[in-house]
Design a protein around this motif. Structure first.
Motif, PDB file in Angstrom:
ATOM      1  N   UNK A   1       0.803  -1.228   0.000  1.00 49.74           N
ATOM      2  CA  UNK A   1       0.000   0.000   0.000  1.00 49.74           C
ATOM      3  C   UNK A   1       0.840   1.285   0.000  1.00 49.74           C
ATOM      4  N   UNK A   2       1.938   1.300   0.745  1.00 53.75           N
ATOM      5  CA  UNK A   2       2.741   2.530   0.826  1.00 53.75           C
ATOM      6  C   UNK A   2       3.407   2.877  -0.506  1.00 53.75           C
ATOM      7  N   UNK A   3       3.415   1.928  -1.443  1.00 59.69           N
ATOM      8  CA  UNK A   3       4.020   2.171  -2.752  1.00 59.69           C
ATOM      9  C   UNK A   3       2.973   2.359  -3.853  1.00 59.69           C
ATOM     10  N   UNK A   4       1.728   2.622  -3.451  1.00 57.41           N
ATOM     11  CA  UNK A   4       0.645   2.776  -4.423  1.00 57.41           C
ATOM     12  C   UNK A   4       0.017   4.161  -4.295  1.00 57.41           C
ATOM     13  N   UNK A   5      -0.160   4.833  -5.438  1.00 59.91           N
ATOM     14  CA  UNK A   5      -0.898   6.092  -5.512  1.00 59.91           C
ATOM     15  C   UNK A   5      -2.301   5.787  -6.020  1.00 59.91           C
ATOM     16  N   UNK A   6      -3.300   6.234  -5.281  1.00 57.68           N
ATOM     17  CA  UNK A   6      -4.698   5.998  -5.637  1.00 57.68           C
ATOM     18  C   UNK A   6      -5.357   7.323  -5.999  1.00 57.68           C
ATOM     19  N   UNK A   7      -6.058   7.343  -7.132  1.00 56.47           N
ATOM     20  CA  UNK A   7      -6.713   8.567  -7.610  1.00 56.47           C
ATOM     21  C   UNK A   7      -8.199   8.298  -7.829  1.00 56.47           C
ATOM     22  N   UNK A   8      -9.048   9.115  -7.218  1.00 49.03           N
ATOM     23  CA  UNK A   8     -10.502   8.938  -7.283  1.00 49.03           C
ATOM     24  C   UNK A   8     -11.153  10.322  -7.224  1.00 49.03           C
ATOM     25  N   UNK A   9     -12.400  10.413  -7.668  1.00 47.11           N
ATOM     26  CA  UNK A   9     -13.093  11.705  -7.618  1.00 47.11           C
ATOM     27  C   UNK A   9     -13.979  11.840  -6.383  1.00 47.11           C
ATOM     28  N   UNK A  10     -13.993  10.828  -5.520  1.00 47.41           N
ATOM     29  CA  UNK A  10     -14.869  10.800  -4.357  1.00 47.41           C
ATOM     30  C   UNK A  10     -14.035  10.970  -3.084  1.00 47.41           C
ATOM     31  N   UNK A  11     -14.286  12.052  -2.344  1.00 45.94           N
ATOM     32  CA  UNK A  11     -13.522  12.344  -1.125  1.00 45.94           C
ATOM     33  C   UNK A  11     -13.568  11.193  -0.124  1.00 45.94           C
TER      34      UNK A  11
END
Length: 203
Positions: free
Chosen positions: A160-170
């Motif tokens: 997890x610490x090496x993953x960037x997650x991008x989403x439009x929902x806060x």
């Protein structure tokens, strides 16, 4: 201590990689005498939306439940016509994904979806644009549950610490952060340079 740089990207589908033009959907509602946005609002009713994305019912079963709630006689026909429009790829998000993959980073599509997802990706020519697809319907748990992010990181092959997650929902972004991922809310392409830095890529 400096934070570990992300080595992989997980990105949401609806609201990020796929955008929706409301016009064709409203046109169907007007044609059948329904209030604008009523089909969308009905479909997002939590008691039928949640099982559809949690892998408990199929997309077709979900749409039948939507039709059953409409105050018109030809509801099934209206829902079927409403469903023919499947959105379109967001060119900015797609360009970002391509640049991340071109730099040698893995990209996973991480989405709450129904069993229609794979067909939609194929129809929008997006199947080969990501390395892995993490669908809530397939793994039977939906965002922002911690188990979803745990499984997503396993499938993309990074901690997890090496993953960037991008989403439009806060709410989902906060869930990802709680699960140990770096997470950022997508509101358009203006922050792509920042996201590239988070992945340790040149601007």
């Amino acid at each position: 201590m400096a934070r570990d740089r992300a080595q992989a990207l997980l990105i949401d589908f609806d609201g990020v990689l796929r955008r929706w033009d409301p016009a064709p959907m409203i046109a169907v509602e007007v044609k059948y005498g329904l209030k604008p946005a009523s089909l969308l609002e009905t479909s997002m009713s939590w008691d039928i939306y949640r099982p559809a994305m949690a892998g408990e019912i199929t997309d077709a079963e979900w749409m039948k439940l939507v039709a059953d709630r409409l105050p018109i006689d030809n509801a099934a026909e209206a829902v079927a016509e409403w469903q023919t429009y499947r959105g379109e790829p967001d060119p900015d998000a797609l360009a970002f994904i391509r640049s991340v993959r071109a730099a040698g980073r893995k990209v996973g599509l991480a989405t709450n979806a129904t069993d229609r997802l794979r067909a939609d990706l194929e129809a929008l020519a997006l199947t080969d644009e990501v390395d892995v697809v993490i669908s809530s319907w397939e793994i039977k748990v939906h965002k922002p549950a911690p188990e979803y992010f745990e499984r997503a990181c396993q499938l993309i092959g990074e901690q997890p610490k090496h993953v960037l997650f991008v989403d439009d929902d806060d709410r989902v972004v906060r869930g990802a952060r709680s699960a140990g991922l770096s997470a950022y809310r997508w509101s358009g392409p203006q922050h792509v340079d920042y996201l590239r830095k988070a992945l340790d890529l040149p601007a």
